[in-house]
Design an enzyme around this catalytic site. Structure first.
Site, PDB file in Angstrom:
ATOM      1  N   ARG A   1       0.830  -1.204   0.000  1.00  0.00           N
ATOM      2  CA  ARG A   1       0.000   0.000   0.000  1.00  0.00           C
ATOM      3  C   ARG A   1       0.867   1.257   0.000  1.00  0.00           C
ATOM      4  O   ARG A   1       0.534   2.275   0.600  1.00  0.00           O
ATOM      5  CB  ARG A   1      -0.969   0.023   1.175  1.00  0.00           C
ATOM      6  CG  ARG A   1      -1.811  -1.236   1.332  1.00  0.00           C
ATOM      7  CD  ARG A   1      -2.483  -1.662   0.047  1.00  0.00           C
ATOM      8  NE  ARG A   1      -3.318  -2.850   0.230  1.00  0.00           N
ATOM      9  CZ  ARG A   1      -3.839  -3.551  -0.770  1.00  0.00           C
ATOM     10  NH1 ARG A   1      -3.590  -3.208  -2.025  1.00  0.00           N
ATOM     11  NH2 ARG A   1      -4.605  -4.597  -0.530  1.00  0.00           N
TER      12      ARG A   1
ATOM     13  N   ASN B   1       2.418  -7.566   7.879  1.00  0.00           N
ATOM     14  CA  ASN B   1       2.476  -8.922   7.329  1.00  0.00           C
ATOM     15  C   ASN B   1       3.944  -9.329   7.332  1.00  0.00           C
ATOM     16  O   ASN B   1       4.627  -9.331   6.306  1.00  0.00           O
ATOM     17  CB  ASN B   1       1.884  -8.953   5.919  1.00  0.00           C
ATOM     18  CG  ASN B   1       0.400  -8.645   5.925  1.00  0.00           C
ATOM     19  OD1 ASN B   1      -0.357  -9.187   6.721  1.00  0.00           O
ATOM     20  ND2 ASN B   1      -0.032  -7.756   5.046  1.00  0.00           N
TER      21      ASN B   1
ATOM     22  N   LYS C   1       0.198  -8.407  13.994  1.00  0.00           N
ATOM     23  CA  LYS C   1      -1.025  -8.754  13.279  1.00  0.00           C
ATOM     24  C   LYS C   1      -1.151 -10.264  13.380  1.00  0.00           C
ATOM     25  O   LYS C   1      -0.295 -10.988  12.864  1.00  0.00           O
ATOM     26  CB  LYS C   1      -0.953  -8.310  11.817  1.00  0.00           C
ATOM     27  CG  LYS C   1      -2.159  -8.720  10.984  1.00  0.00           C
ATOM     28  CD  LYS C   1      -2.007  -8.237   9.533  1.00  0.00           C
ATOM     29  CE  LYS C   1      -3.185  -8.665   8.676  1.00  0.00           C
ATOM     30  NZ  LYS C   1      -3.051  -8.180   7.272  1.00  0.00           N
TER      31      LYS C   1
ATOM     32  N   GLU D   1      -6.572 -12.244   8.133  1.00  0.00           N
ATOM     33  CA  GLU D   1      -6.194 -12.394   6.720  1.00  0.00           C
ATOM     34  C   GLU D   1      -5.149 -13.490   6.521  1.00  0.00           C
ATOM     35  O   GLU D   1      -4.223 -13.354   5.730  1.00  0.00           O
ATOM     36  CB  GLU D   1      -5.692 -11.055   6.177  1.00  0.00           C
ATOM     37  CG  GLU D   1      -6.746  -9.964   6.211  1.00  0.00           C
ATOM     38  CD  GLU D   1      -6.290  -8.677   5.568  1.00  0.00           C
ATOM     39  OE1 GLU D   1      -7.096  -8.070   4.837  1.00  0.00           O
ATOM     40  OE2 GLU D   1      -5.134  -8.271   5.796  1.00  0.00           O
TER      41      GLU D   1
ATOM     42  N   ARG E   1      -2.825  -5.598  17.109  1.00  0.00           N
ATOM     43  CA  ARG E   1      -3.847  -5.046  16.222  1.00  0.00           C
ATOM     44  C   ARG E   1      -5.181  -5.780  16.389  1.00  0.00           C
ATOM     45  O   ARG E   1      -5.227  -7.007  16.484  1.00  0.00           O
ATOM     46  CB  ARG E   1      -3.401  -5.136  14.756  1.00  0.00           C
ATOM     47  CG  ARG E   1      -2.180  -4.293  14.449  1.00  0.00           C
ATOM     48  CD  ARG E   1      -1.773  -4.436  12.993  1.00  0.00           C
ATOM     49  NE  ARG E   1      -2.468  -3.491  12.127  1.00  0.00           N
ATOM     50  CZ  ARG E   1      -3.061  -3.818  11.000  1.00  0.00           C
ATOM     51  NH1 ARG E   1      -3.124  -5.073  10.609  1.00  0.00           N
ATOM     52  NH2 ARG E   1      -3.639  -2.894  10.249  1.00  0.00           N
TER      53      ARG E   1
ATOM     54  N   LYS F   1      -8.298   0.176  14.339  1.00  0.00           N
ATOM     55  CA  LYS F   1      -8.485   1.075  13.206  1.00  0.00           C
ATOM     56  C   LYS F   1      -9.605   2.068  13.507  1.00  0.00           C
ATOM     57  O   LYS F   1     -10.508   1.790  14.291  1.00  0.00           O
ATOM     58  CB  LYS F   1      -8.819   0.283  11.943  1.00  0.00           C
ATOM     59  CG  LYS F   1      -7.635  -0.491  11.381  1.00  0.00           C
ATOM     60  CD  LYS F   1      -7.957  -1.089  10.017  1.00  0.00           C
ATOM     61  CE  LYS F   1      -6.748  -1.823   9.444  1.00  0.00           C
ATOM     62  NZ  LYS F   1      -6.984  -2.332   8.077  1.00  0.00           N
TER      63      LYS F   1
ATOM     64  N   ASP G   1     -12.132  -0.983   7.031  1.00  0.00           N
ATOM     65  CA  ASP G   1     -10.730  -0.956   6.599  1.00  0.00           C
ATOM     66  C   ASP G   1     -10.371   0.368   5.950  1.00  0.00           C
ATOM     67  O   ASP G   1     -10.227   0.439   4.724  1.00  0.00           O
ATOM     68  CB  ASP G   1     -10.473  -2.104   5.613  1.00  0.00           C
ATOM     69  CG  ASP G   1      -8.996  -2.266   5.257  1.00  0.00           C
ATOM     70  OD1 ASP G   1      -8.152  -1.728   5.979  1.00  0.00           O
ATOM     71  OD2 ASP G   1      -8.703  -2.931   4.253  1.00  0.00           O
TER      72      ASP G   1
ATOM     73  N   GLU H   1      -5.421   3.617  15.203  1.00  0.00           N
ATOM     74  CA  GLU H   1      -4.654   3.363  13.991  1.00  0.00           C
ATOM     75  C   GLU H   1      -5.343   4.058  12.818  1.00  0.00           C
ATOM     76  O   GLU H   1      -6.462   3.721  12.441  1.00  0.00           O
ATOM     77  CB  GLU H   1      -4.533   1.863  13.702  1.00  0.00           C
ATOM     78  CG  GLU H   1      -3.727   1.570  12.446  1.00  0.00           C
ATOM     79  CD  GLU H   1      -3.564   0.069  12.169  1.00  0.00           C
ATOM     80  OE1 GLU H   1      -3.465  -0.299  10.988  1.00  0.00           O
ATOM     81  OE2 GLU H   1      -3.559  -0.719  13.140  1.00  0.00           O
TER      82      GLU H   1
ATOM     83  N   GLU I   1      -4.664   4.244   0.591  1.00  0.00           N
ATOM     84  CA  GLU I   1      -5.013   2.997  -0.086  1.00  0.00           C
ATOM     85  C   GLU I   1      -6.381   3.066  -0.753  1.00  0.00           C
ATOM     86  O   GLU I   1      -6.582   2.496  -1.828  1.00  0.00           O
ATOM     87  CB  GLU I   1      -4.977   1.858   0.937  1.00  0.00           C
ATOM     88  CG  GLU I   1      -5.405   0.513   0.416  1.00  0.00           C
ATOM     89  CD  GLU I   1      -5.416  -0.557   1.504  1.00  0.00           C
ATOM     90  OE1 GLU I   1      -5.825  -1.682   1.193  1.00  0.00           O
ATOM     91  OE2 GLU I   1      -5.012  -0.253   2.651  1.00  0.00           O
TER      92      GLU I   1
ATOM     93  N   HIS J   1     -16.104   0.195   0.387  1.00  0.00           N
ATOM     94  CA  HIS J   1     -15.370  -0.943  -0.184  1.00  0.00           C
ATOM     95  C   HIS J   1     -15.847  -1.293  -1.598  1.00  0.00           C
ATOM     96  O   HIS J   1     -16.027  -2.461  -1.937  1.00  0.00           O
ATOM     97  CB  HIS J   1     -15.491  -2.169   0.728  1.00  0.00           C
ATOM     98  CG  HIS J   1     -14.155  -2.779   1.031  1.00  0.00           C
ATOM     99  ND1 HIS J   1     -13.247  -3.146   0.071  1.00  0.00           N
ATOM    100  CD2 HIS J   1     -13.576  -3.091   2.216  1.00  0.00           C
ATOM    101  CE1 HIS J   1     -12.171  -3.648   0.643  1.00  0.00           C
ATOM    102  NE2 HIS J   1     -12.329  -3.617   1.955  1.00  0.00           N
TER     103      HIS J   1
ATOM    104  N   TRP K   1     -14.600 -10.101   0.491  1.00  0.00           N
ATOM    105  CA  TRP K   1     -13.689  -9.476  -0.458  1.00  0.00           C
ATOM    106  C   TRP K   1     -14.450  -8.846  -1.630  1.00  0.00           C
ATOM    107  O   TRP K   1     -13.865  -8.112  -2.420  1.00  0.00           O
ATOM    108  CB  TRP K   1     -12.700 -10.504  -0.998  1.00  0.00           C
ATOM    109  CG  TRP K   1     -11.649 -10.923  -0.018  1.00  0.00           C
ATOM    110  CD1 TRP K   1     -11.383 -10.383   1.200  1.00  0.00           C
ATOM    111  CD2 TRP K   1     -10.706 -11.987  -0.199  1.00  0.00           C
ATOM    112  NE1 TRP K   1     -10.337 -11.047   1.805  1.00  0.00           N
ATOM    113  CE2 TRP K   1      -9.899 -12.035   0.967  1.00  0.00           C
ATOM    114  CE3 TRP K   1     -10.451 -12.905  -1.212  1.00  0.00           C
ATOM    115  CZ2 TRP K   1      -8.875 -12.957   1.123  1.00  0.00           C
ATOM    116  CZ3 TRP K   1      -9.421 -13.818  -1.060  1.00  0.00           C
ATOM    117  CH2 TRP K   1      -8.637 -13.850   0.099  1.00  0.00           C
TER     118      TRP K   1
END
Length: 719
Positions: A186, A228, A305, A309, A342, A378, A383, A405, A411, A539, A561
């Site tokens: 991102r 990640n 994290k 995901e 997180r 967040k 997201d 956060e 993004e 989204h 998704w």
């Protein structure tokens, strides 16, 4: 031809080469430009700052403060002040109670400022008029020096300046989603600034400029790698690399942190499991923490994290998030480190509304986390969307420190090519009333501990920084980094005031131009919401890369998704029903706020389709029906970008030519892409609603099939 001496030829050639290769402003200096002051302001500065004096100070942070003051004053005045080892009339004096006990006689309220606060005053010290930057510690002096330069550059007089400030939050951290190969998840501003291959032997001077910029806005921590994370980041060679970066940032009061992969000991083959309650695993993490602190004594701690995901975590072993966080906290506690755990979690095997999942997992754990754990939440429950309601966890975990956060990198808001000032987004979230008590309780009250008294406190921002000369991919995206730092210092600060502060340091102090740029910035984020996700839609972006509109996507493996999961548009209506009759996500908020969102009549229009599925002919407060209102927002967003283009064009000749042209080119692109968003979205929603366009509305430029056919395999910032 004239005969020239060798010396004259050399001077002529040198001048010619300098002129040929002189660089116009490329944005590298960020907001630390230190423009020359107007003549009257220069005279006032010269009169009141004849020298810099810092007796008794020989700390790296104090040296950094003095160097920055010299740099700034030279830029504003045309010459740097002399240094004086002793006090003298007209000096700019840096002092703590330890370095200069004489300041005690002034009766200044330094004890109320904490370890990082500062005070700026024009005083008489030992009978002499001086300008004083005072603090309890050297880091406070550094922050005070930047504040003094910011004030003088903004027009304040040195002899009347009276200011004091201290941070409301303890941890003010940038989260870099940077990978070991220098790619940035991102990221839209080039490669990572961390040149891991060259480290630890070679340090880039850019690290110091990065540290200066962060210290100038009060940021005191950097997570160097992607959430990640990879197991290799905790191996000995990578700890040495991290230690080198820590050394470069330390003089500016910045601690380094690392994102860790929960299964690291297992993946490195050093344990047979990653179960947080297994004794060998706990011992491994304790030994690893000891190893890190031997190399980096002021290491900040871990960002994690887990079980999100597809990332490994304690739930893989039927343990809770608290079990996992507390194991790491136990290892860090002897060294003063913290765990930032997180709360961004959702799973494809959970049928519940994705917006509910973090609350469902974390609310029952309130009070179970160790004292040095912060749950990092967040700003909204999905997201980092252009607009979301606040996350329902804020105010719901009174016995647990919650760390905000935000995402600075855009993004979902146009990457680095769309002008979208996020200060207004940050302010909107921080000033939202959680309604957990009758007299009001802002999100800012939750995260700074004033509501519940929880400690530690913090705010994190996912960085938008890369190795491009502008640092952030565009000149205006620098403002989002700046605004984050200023609001992490003071969560109740005004986004408008911060915008003007940034403008005067970055672009110009000319009043008309400041007003013009401020108006552009303050309307920019709402424009993006209008042409991307109006009325609470969310989204709808292209999947994976999140570039451009794709509300039609419905064939991905995980339901959440797919954009259709979030808008649920059909011939009857549009929106996600999160009322008690739907997913009941409203039930996670405090009763007063839940009641507001439950009732379609009291739900703010900007969140309407987040909480309600409504018919296309629903009557909006404007008097239009929902279908017409939706289209009006798309058109308004496009029109706002067109207006920004005109405003920016009016500043030609006021802004330096290179940067003016850079911004103008991006505004052309933004207008094109706003039209794309508008046309593709209307084409799709018209295809499902079967409704005609309202009278006078321009049809999309292309067919829906055309918009569906667009693909972007090389788009930036992928995972």
């Amino acid at each position: 031809m004239m005969n020239l001496t060798r010396a004259a030829l050399f001077l002529l050639l040198s001048f010619t080469l300098r002129a040929a290769f002189a660089s116009p402003d490329d944005g590298y200096d960020l907001w630390l430009r230190y423009h020359p002051l107007a003549p009257a302001a220069q005279a006032a500065l010269a009169k009141n700052v004849s020298a810099i004096s810092a007796p008794g100070l020989d700390d790296p942070r104090a040296r950094a403060a003095i160097a920055e003051l010299e740099r700034g004053i030279k830029g504003m005045l045309g010459r740097a002040p002399a240094r004086s080892a002793t006090l003298k009339a007209g000096a700019l004096v840096l002092a703590t109670p330890r370095s200069l006990p004489a300041i005690a006689a002034l009766g200044l309220p330094l004890s109320t400022l904490g370890a990082e606060g500062y005070l700026l005053r024009h005083v008489r010290l030992q009978g002499m008029p001086v300008t004083l930057i005072a603090a309890q510690s050297e880091i406070g002096l550094l922050y005070g020096s930047f504040a003094w330069l910011r004030a003088i550059g903004g027009g304040a007089r040195p002899d009347t300046l009276a200011q004091s400030s201290s941070p409301a939050l303890q941890l003010r951290v940038l989260d870099h989603w940077d990978n070991p190969d220098r790619s940035v998840e991102r990221g839209y501003a080039g490669q990572s600034i961390w040149n891991w291959q060259a480290l630890p032997r070679i340090e880039d001077s850019r690290y110091t400029d990065y540290a200066r910029a962060n210290a100038s806005i009060g940021i005191n921590g950097s997570v160097l790698n992607n959430v990640n994370a990879r197991a290799e980041m905790l191996s000995a060679p990578w700890i040495a690399k991290t230690a080198a970066v820590a050394g470069a940032l330390r003089p500016y009061g910045i601690k380094v942190y690392l994102s860790i992969r929960f299964s690291t000991p297992l993946e490195l083959g050093e344990t047979a499991t990653a179960d947080p309650l297994a004794a060998p695993v706990r011992a491994w993490w304790k030994a690893k923490a000891d190893e890190i602190y031997r190399a980096i004594p002021d290491f900040g701690g871990f960002l994690v994290k887990a079980n999100s995901e597809g990332q490994p975590g304690p739930q893989d072993y039927h343990r809770s998030h608290a079990d996992g966080a507390n194991m790491l906290a136990e290892a860090l506690a002897p060294h003063g480190g913290v765990v930032m755990w997180r709360a961004f979690v959702y799973a494809d095997d959970v049928p519940a509304d994705r917006a509910r999942q973090a609350y469902d997992q974390f609310k029952p754990l309130d009070g179970q986390f160790a004292a040095n754990v912060l749950v990092q939440v967040k700003n909204g429950p999905i997201d980092f969307q252009p607009r979301e309601p606040i996350h329902p966890l804020f105010g719901a975990m009174p016995r647990t420190p919650l760390m905000m956060e935000f995402q600075i990198t855009k993004e979902y808001l146009g990457f680095s090519t769309h002008l979208a000032y996020l200060g207004s987004l940050f302010e909107e979230v921080l000033r939202t009333d959680t309604r957990v008590r009758p007299q009001g309780a802002l999100v800012a009250d939750v995260i700074d501990g004033s509501l519940q008294g929880t400690r530690p406190t913090g705010m994190a921002g996912v960085a938008n920084i890369g190795d491009e000369r502008t640092w952030s991919g565009s000149h205006f995206d620098q403002a989002n980094w700046y605004a984050f730092g200023r609001m992490a210092w003071d969560p109740r600060a005004s986004a408008g005031a911060i915008a003007r502060e940034w403008i005067t340091q970055t672009w110009t102090t000319e009043p008309r131009a400041v007003d013009t740029i401020a108006a552009m910035m303050m309307g920019s984020r709402e424009a993006v919401v209008d042409y991307m996700t109006p009325l609470g839609l969310h989204h709808l972006m292209g999947t994976d890369h999140h570039y451009g509109p794709a509300p039609w996507v419905a064939d991905l493996k995980r339901s959440e998704w797919n954009p259709v999961y979030y808008h649920r548009a059909d011939a009857k209506g549009i929106g996600f029903d999160r009322t008690a009759a739907g997913s009941d996500a409203v039930g996670q908020y405090a009763p007063a706020l839940a009641a507001q969102y439950e009732n379609v009549k009291t739900t703010p229009p900007e969140l309407l389709l987040w909480f309600h599925h409504l018919p296309w002919d629903y009557a909006m407060p404007s008097g239009r029906n929902l279908w017409t209102e939706l289209i009006a927002h798309y058109d308004h967003g496009v029109a706002t970008v067109a207006a920004m283009q005109k405003r920016w064009a009016s500043l030609a000749g006021v802004i330096d030519p290179r940067r003016h042209a850079d911004v103008a080119a991006l505004l052309v692109k933004q207008h094109q892409e706003a039209l794309w968003w508008r046309d593709a979205s209307i084409a799709y929603f018209q295809s499902v609603s079967k409704l005609p366009l309202p009278p006078g509305v321009a049809p999309p430029a292309h067919s829906l099939d055309y918009y569906k056919s667009l693909h972007f395999p090389a788009s930036q910032g992928r995972k």
